[in-house]
Design a protein around this motif. Structure first.
Motif, PDB file in Angstrom:
ATOM      1  N   THR A 113       0.895  -1.124  -0.058  1.00 34.12           N
ATOM      2  CA  THR A 113      -0.122  -0.009  -0.053  1.00 34.12           C
ATOM      3  C   THR A 113       0.991   1.123   0.003  1.00 34.12           C
ATOM      4  N   VAL A 114       0.501   2.163  -0.872  1.00 30.27           N
ATOM      5  CA  VAL A 114       1.133   3.364  -0.724  1.00 30.27           C
ATOM      6  C   VAL A 114       0.194   4.693  -0.617  1.00 30.27           C
ATOM      7  N   ALA A 115       0.342   5.356   0.468  1.00 34.30           N
ATOM      8  CA  ALA A 115      -0.698   6.434   0.723  1.00 34.30           C
ATOM      9  C   ALA A 115      -0.066   7.779   0.853  1.00 34.30           C
ATOM     10  N   ASP A 116      -0.546   8.748   0.038  1.00 32.90           N
ATOM     11  CA  ASP A 116       0.048  10.241   0.072  1.00 32.90           C
ATOM     12  C   ASP A 116      -1.150  11.080   0.736  1.00 32.90           C
ATOM     13  N   GLN A 117      -0.799  12.320   0.792  1.00 31.25           N
ATOM     14  CA  GLN A 117      -1.684  13.283   1.468  1.00 31.25           C
ATOM     15  C   GLN A 117      -2.125  14.333   0.684  1.00 31.25           C
ATOM     16  N   GLY A 118      -2.158  13.842  -0.833  1.00 26.43           N
ATOM     17  CA  GLY A 118      -2.557  14.785  -1.999  1.00 26.43           C
ATOM     18  C   GLY A 118      -4.162  14.934  -1.735  1.00 26.43           C
ATOM     19  N   PRO A 119      -4.540  15.433  -3.043  1.00 30.94           N
ATOM     20  CA  PRO A 119      -6.142  15.740  -3.246  1.00 30.94           C
ATOM     21  C   PRO A 119      -6.674  14.448  -3.427  1.00 30.94           C
ATOM     22  N   GLY A 120      -5.969  13.307  -3.674  1.00 33.79           N
ATOM     23  CA  GLY A 120      -6.929  12.238  -4.085  1.00 33.79           C
ATOM     24  C   GLY A 120      -7.353  12.082  -5.370  1.00 33.79           C
ATOM     25  N   ILE A 121      -8.322  11.090  -5.660  1.00 30.34           N
ATOM     26  CA  ILE A 121      -8.879  10.877  -6.742  1.00 30.34           C
ATOM     27  C   ILE A 121     -10.582  10.371  -6.357  1.00 30.34           C
ATOM     28  N   PRO A 122     -11.286  11.465  -7.141  1.00 30.52           N
ATOM     29  CA  PRO A 122     -12.882  11.024  -6.960  1.00 30.52           C
ATOM     30  C   PRO A 122     -13.076   9.542  -7.114  1.00 30.52           C
ATOM     31  N   ALA A 123     -14.220   9.269  -6.368  1.00 31.94           N
ATOM     32  CA  ALA A 123     -14.532   7.671  -6.380  1.00 31.94           C
ATOM     33  C   ALA A 123     -15.039   7.198  -7.751  1.00 31.94           C
ATOM     34  N   ALA A 124     -15.653   8.477  -8.533  1.00 26.81           N
ATOM     35  CA  ALA A 124     -16.197   7.978  -9.629  1.00 26.81           C
ATOM     36  C   ALA A 124     -15.044   7.693 -10.868  1.00 26.81           C
ATOM     37  N   LEU A 125     -13.872   8.484 -10.600  1.00 24.93           N
ATOM     38  CA  LEU A 125     -12.918   8.338 -11.622  1.00 24.93           C
ATOM     39  C   LEU A 125     -11.816   7.213 -11.181  1.00 24.93           C
ATOM     40  N   ARG A 126     -11.822   6.501 -10.136  1.00 19.25           N
ATOM     41  CA  ARG A 126     -10.746   5.626  -9.680  1.00 19.25           C
ATOM     42  C   ARG A 126     -10.579   4.345 -10.671  1.00 19.25           C
ATOM     43  N   GLU A 127     -11.843   4.138 -11.421  1.00 16.33           N
ATOM     44  CA  GLU A 127     -11.317   2.979 -12.467  1.00 16.33           C
ATOM     45  C   GLU A 127     -10.868   3.639 -13.622  1.00 16.33           C
ATOM     46  N   ARG A 128     -11.351   4.871 -14.046  1.00 14.11           N
ATOM     47  CA  ARG A 128     -10.994   5.367 -15.278  1.00 14.11           C
ATOM     48  C   ARG A 128      -9.457   5.547 -15.356  1.00 14.11           C
ATOM     49  N   VAL A 129      -8.872   6.131 -14.244  1.00 11.00           N
ATOM     50  CA  VAL A 129      -7.621   6.619 -14.224  1.00 11.00           C
ATOM     51  C   VAL A 129      -6.601   5.343 -14.556  1.00 11.00           C
ATOM     52  N   PHE A 130      -7.018   4.126 -14.663  1.00  8.61           N
ATOM     53  CA  PHE A 130      -6.193   3.248 -15.132  1.00  8.61           C
ATOM     54  C   PHE A 130      -5.979   3.117 -16.569  1.00  8.61           C
ATOM     55  N   ASP A 131      -6.974   3.963 -17.244  1.00  6.36           N
ATOM     56  CA  ASP A 131      -6.844   3.896 -18.818  1.00  6.36           C
ATOM     57  C   ASP A 131      -5.652   4.692 -19.253  1.00  6.36           C
ATOM     58  N   ARG A 132      -4.966   4.313 -20.391  1.00  5.43           N
ATOM     59  CA  ARG A 132      -4.028   5.175 -20.758  1.00  5.43           C
ATOM     60  C   ARG A 132      -4.273   6.288 -21.184  1.00  5.43           C
ATOM     61  N   PHE A 133      -3.539   7.380 -20.772  1.00  7.72           N
ATOM     62  CA  PHE A 133      -3.643   8.793 -21.270  1.00  7.72           C
ATOM     63  C   PHE A 133      -4.649   9.488 -20.488  1.00  7.72           C
ATOM     64  N   PHE A 134      -5.417   8.892 -19.593  1.00  2.76           N
ATOM     65  CA  PHE A 134      -6.536   9.482 -18.918  1.00  2.76           C
ATOM     66  C   PHE A 134      -6.172  10.087 -17.561  1.00  2.76           C
ATOM     67  N   ARG A 135      -6.368  11.319 -17.334  1.00  2.28           N
ATOM     68  CA  ARG A 135      -6.110  11.988 -16.276  1.00  2.28           C
ATOM     69  C   ARG A 135      -7.379  12.723 -15.584  1.00  2.28           C
ATOM     70  N   ASN A 136      -7.212  12.887 -14.415  1.00  4.80           N
ATOM     71  CA  ASN A 136      -8.222  13.808 -13.625  1.00  4.80           C
ATOM     72  C   ASN A 136      -8.269  15.121 -13.969  1.00  4.80           C
ATOM     73  N   PRO A 137      -9.679  15.426 -14.573  1.00  2.00           N
ATOM     74  CA  PRO A 137      -9.650  16.823 -15.244  1.00  2.00           C
ATOM     75  C   PRO A 137      -9.454  18.008 -14.275  1.00  2.00           C
ATOM     76  N   ASP A 138      -9.810  17.772 -13.111  1.00  2.00           N
ATOM     77  CA  ASP A 138      -9.427  18.724 -11.934  1.00  2.00           C
ATOM     78  C   ASP A 138      -8.131  18.889 -11.406  1.00  2.00           C
ATOM     79  N   GLN A 139      -7.386  17.951 -11.794  1.00  2.00           N
ATOM     80  CA  GLN A 139      -5.766  17.771 -11.446  1.00  2.00           C
ATOM     81  C   GLN A 139      -4.957  18.859 -12.017  1.00  2.00           C
ATOM     82  N   ASN A 140      -4.206  19.962 -11.052  1.00  2.00           N
ATOM     83  CA  ASN A 140      -3.231  20.788 -11.605  1.00  2.00           C
ATOM     84  C   ASN A 140      -1.857  20.420 -11.903  1.00  2.00           C
ATOM     85  N   GLN A 141      -1.578  19.177 -11.510  1.00  2.00           N
ATOM     86  CA  GLN A 141      -0.256  18.608 -11.629  1.00  2.00           C
ATOM     87  C   GLN A 141      -0.068  18.216 -13.105  1.00  2.00           C
TER      88      GLN A 141
END
Length: 475
Positions: free
Chosen positions: A396-424
């Motif tokens: 397990t790897v836990a950070d203290q960042g903004p996290g990922i919304p539950a609705a997007l936690r499966e989609r972020v495994f798709d190639r080239f998909f990123r959280n639209p609200d992410q500023n990094q």
């Protein structure tokens, strides 16, 4: 109760090849029975055996002639013979629609008929089987006259259409089907089920395939009906495999070729930045260097992704200590964490053995920890935990960042998909690489929320046993 009935009806209503074959077999049986009945009725119409049997005519003629002087006895004997005839070829009832009738003339006078319900039937010529209409009905009739007397005997049978209607109305057609079909269902079902065993074997092997397993089907059926299907499936798998291989080779070659110009660009920009005294130009060159870093990171991740995807299906995994591997990677990444003012903390069991391919596991660990460092705020902590959990190794790897919304936690495994609200900045390939590696090792990766906020990435891999045989990597 209603829900169970609705589910059963839904299962029954769903199209089924087994049911289709059973209905086809029962339909064939019904068709064959219909054809047999039709042939029997047609044969009885075209070639009526009763009317062709001359001995019946001769016997009736003899009775009529021998008892001509005793009318009562003559009627009694003719009636007894007629009853015996009906019992033999009819249903015993002279008034029945399916029973033949007999009429006897002597000296031009009708002396006997089977039933008064049937009017007098007259042929157009003696010794000729023909269709005659009498009483609104059609009959197949033949009249035979004695050559030595004035006695003539007429025998008639109902027409084929009358026989057909009677056969249907009295259940002679449907009743045998109703009785026999239930006894045919189980043998038909058993025969179809046995016949479909090779089909089920092909279906089973296909359903057990992973999404990345494009090797040909191992089952080679000898049946000529299944051979084209298996050949088509294998041909499709080969085309997809070739296409995927070309895609991987193209991306890997392109990424590899891009590394050199990117490195040269960085060296030149850094040299120009050192020589320039204009603050505006230095700021622009700094932005260019950061863009170069992102491009280099993307190229590196593409190469990692292609290497993780290109692990040979026949690659033999080796025994690895996951805790030691994670500790080694944390030591390598410590400089990046310090540069971003992020603290790395490791909690690990003494020994967590797994079977795997080292380079791909290193790629998975690096991407998880790098993502955690990148999204953690300055002064934050990245918690890494390695432990045994039953028959699985847990990372397990836990950070203290903004996290990922539950609705997007499966989609972020798709190639080239990123959280639209992410500023990094990022390429959207890090978690895709993690997912690819975990899948190939037969494990599972799940994203959740860390206890103190942020993202919690949990990876489960099969735990290696000292005496366990070394399995192939999942493809």
């Amino acid at each position: 109760m209603m829900q169970a009935l609705a589910q059963r009806w839904k299962n029954w209503a769903q199209p089924s090849l087994m049911r289709r074959l059973l209905l086809a077999q029962m339909g064939v049986v019904a068709l064959l029975w219909t054809m047999a009945i039709a042939l029997l009725l047609y044969d009885s119409y075209e070639d009526p055996e009763l009317l062709k049997y001359d001995k019946i005519y001769q016997t009736v003629t003899s009775i009529a002639q021998n008892l001509v002087d005793r009318p009562d006895k003559q009627q009694e004997t003719l009636a007894a013979f007629d009853a015996a005839l009906l019992e033999t070829v009819g249903d015993g009832d002279a008034a029945s629609d399916t029973s033949p009738v007999m009429q006897v003339w002597q000296r031009g006078k009708l002396i006997y008929r089977s039933t008064a319900a049937v009017p007098v039937i007259l042929n157009s010529a003696p010794n000729l089987i023909e269709t005659v209409k009498a009483g609104g009905r059609e009959w197949r009739a033949r009249t035979l006259q004695s050559p030595n007397s004035d006695t003539s005997v007429m025998l008639a049978e109902p027409s084929v259409w009358r026989l057909t209607v009677t056969v249907i109305n009295r259940g002679f057609y449907l009743l045998p089907l109703v009785i026999s079909l239930p006894f045919l269902i189980f043998p038909a079902w058993l025969s179809v089920r046995l016949a479909l065993r090779p089909w089920r074997q092909v279906s089973k092997e296909t359903s057990e395939r992973g999404p990345n397993d494009l090797t040909p089907l191992s089952y080679a059926p000898p049946h000529k009906e299944l051979k084209p299907l298996v050949h088509s499936i294998n041909s499709l798998l080969q085309r997809v495999r070739d296409s995927t291989s070309r895609e991987r080779s193209l991306i890997a070659d392109a990424a590899h070729e891009l590394r050199t110009p990117l490195a040269a660009m960085r060296v030149n920009v850094e040299a120009l930045k050192e020589q320039s005294t204009d603050e505006g130009q230095r700021e622009l060159m700094g932005n260019l260097l950061r863009s170069n870093d992102r491009a280099a990171r993307l190229v590196g991740q593409l190469l990692q992704l292609m290497r993780s995807d290109a692990v040979s299906d026949n690659a033999l995994p080796v025994m690895l200590s996951l805790d030691a591997l994670v500790q080694d990677r944390l030591a390598m990444i410590e400089g990046l964490a310090s540069a971003r003012d992020v603290e790395l903390e490791l909690v690990s069991d003494d020994r967590v053995p797994v079977l795997g391919e080292r380079e791909s596991l290193v790629s998975m660990i690096d991407n998880l920890i790098n993502n955690a460092i990148k999204y953690s705020p300055p002064g934050g902590t990245v918690m890494v935990h390695v432990a045994q959990d039953g028959q699985q190794a847990l990372l397990t790897v836990a950070d203290q960042g903004p996290g990922i919304p539950a609705a997007l936690r499966e989609r972020v495994f798709d190639r080239f998909f990123r959280n639209p609200d992410q500023n990094q900045s990022g390429s959207g390939l890090g978690l895709a690489i993690v997912k690819s590696v975990v899948d190939k090792h037969g494990g599972e990766v799940v994203l959740g929320e860390a206890p103190g906020g942020g993202l919690l990435a949990s990876v489960r891999l099969p735990l290696a046993m000292a005496d366990a045989p070394q399995p192939m990597l999942c493809s």
